[in-house]
Design a protein around this motif. Sequence first.
Motif, mmCIF file in Angstrom:
data_model
loop_
_atom_site.group_PDB
_atom_site.id
_atom_site.type_symbol
_atom_site.label_atom_id
_atom_site.label_comp_id
_atom_site.label_asym_id
_atom_site.label_seq_id
_atom_site.Cartn_x
_atom_site.Cartn_y
_atom_site.Cartn_z
ATOM 1 N N LEU A 97 1.454 3.824 8.805
ATOM 2 C CA LEU A 97 1.688 4.002 7.377
ATOM 3 C C LEU A 97 2.836 4.979 7.079
ATOM 4 N N LEU A 98 2.853 6.126 7.714
ATOM 5 C CA LEU A 98 3.885 7.125 7.421
ATOM 6 C C LEU A 98 5.242 6.695 7.969
ATOM 7 N N GLU A 99 5.236 6.014 9.094
ATOM 8 C CA GLU A 99 6.487 5.458 9.627
ATOM 9 C C GLU A 99 7.098 4.467 8.636
ATOM 10 N N HIS A 103 -5.114 13.100 8.709
ATOM 11 C CA HIS A 103 -6.066 12.529 7.765
ATOM 12 C C HIS A 103 -6.245 11.023 7.987
ATOM 13 N N LEU A 104 -5.188 10.357 8.424
ATOM 14 C CA LEU A 104 -5.215 8.902 8.535
ATOM 15 C C LEU A 104 -5.869 8.410 9.810
ATOM 16 N N VAL A 163 0.841 -1.201 0.000
ATOM 17 C CA VAL A 163 0.000 0.000 0.000
ATOM 18 C C VAL A 163 0.876 1.251 0.000
ATOM 19 N N VAL A 164 1.895 1.270 0.862
ATOM 20 C CA VAL A 164 2.801 2.418 0.936
ATOM 21 C C VAL A 164 3.524 2.620 -0.387
ATOM 22 N N THR A 165 4.001 1.537 -0.983
ATOM 23 C CA THR A 165 4.699 1.626 -2.263
ATOM 24 C C THR A 165 3.783 2.207 -3.336
#
Length: 260
Positions: A204-206, A258-259, A158-160
């Motif tokens: 996710l951001l980490e 937002h997350l 998902v991050v990619t």
Amino acid sequence: MVATLLHEIPLEGGDVTDGVVRVGDTVRRPVSASTPAVHALLRHLEVMGFAGAPRVLGVDGLGREVLTYLPGVSGVRLESVTDEALEGLARLLRDYHDATAGFPLTLDGWEGGSNDDRAPDVLGHCDLTPDNVIFRAGRPYAMIDFDLARPTTRLFDVVTTLRHWAPIADPVDRPPLLRNLDVGARLRLFCDAYGVPPRDRRRLLELARLRFQRSYTVMRGRAAAGGNWAKMWAGGAGERIRRAAAWLDVHEDELHAHLV
């Protein structure tokens, strides 16, 4: 073995694989060390009824893999940057991940690359750039180029994907149509459509930051060996990764809001 036909149309797009051509309703691509693993995955997807990937037809007389040609368009276009397109892409990725269930999650045979530290739970595509998503009638319906696929976590894939589609990038490096979008809102929209659980959204951001660090190291190492990876590196790939990481550092709090 599939017979080699004469009329070949070069297919452009992507950064790593040269020599990809269309012959009739097929695509011919050079084989690599990961081709057997990729073919096993594509055959598994076919058995599982996942329609969003090419089918394996064999090898031609020149030793190239032969896949079905998926009609449509790719790349950053007006139709590919809408909220509806992003939601469709999230559902396509979710369907793909679900279809990999039961496929062996061993690291043998794959090209490899940066990854999550957690145990793999899917066979990720790991390169779902705009060039590798096929649109038809304004809808993302298929993915191509599985050369960088590998066992990973759902969240890493998902991050990619969001790296290119939100996009998590410095505006100077974004295609014009993606330059002024609300990245935080697009992160939320994608996660909602995919069904990313709250615990993963908090991480996710980490994980995006970890991916930037490791992708930089992996790409630099591959560039040292020459070839297209060296061309990408010489073209500023490393600098783009560094700028994306710096942009994320500045905007992390607003994106995180937002997350969660």
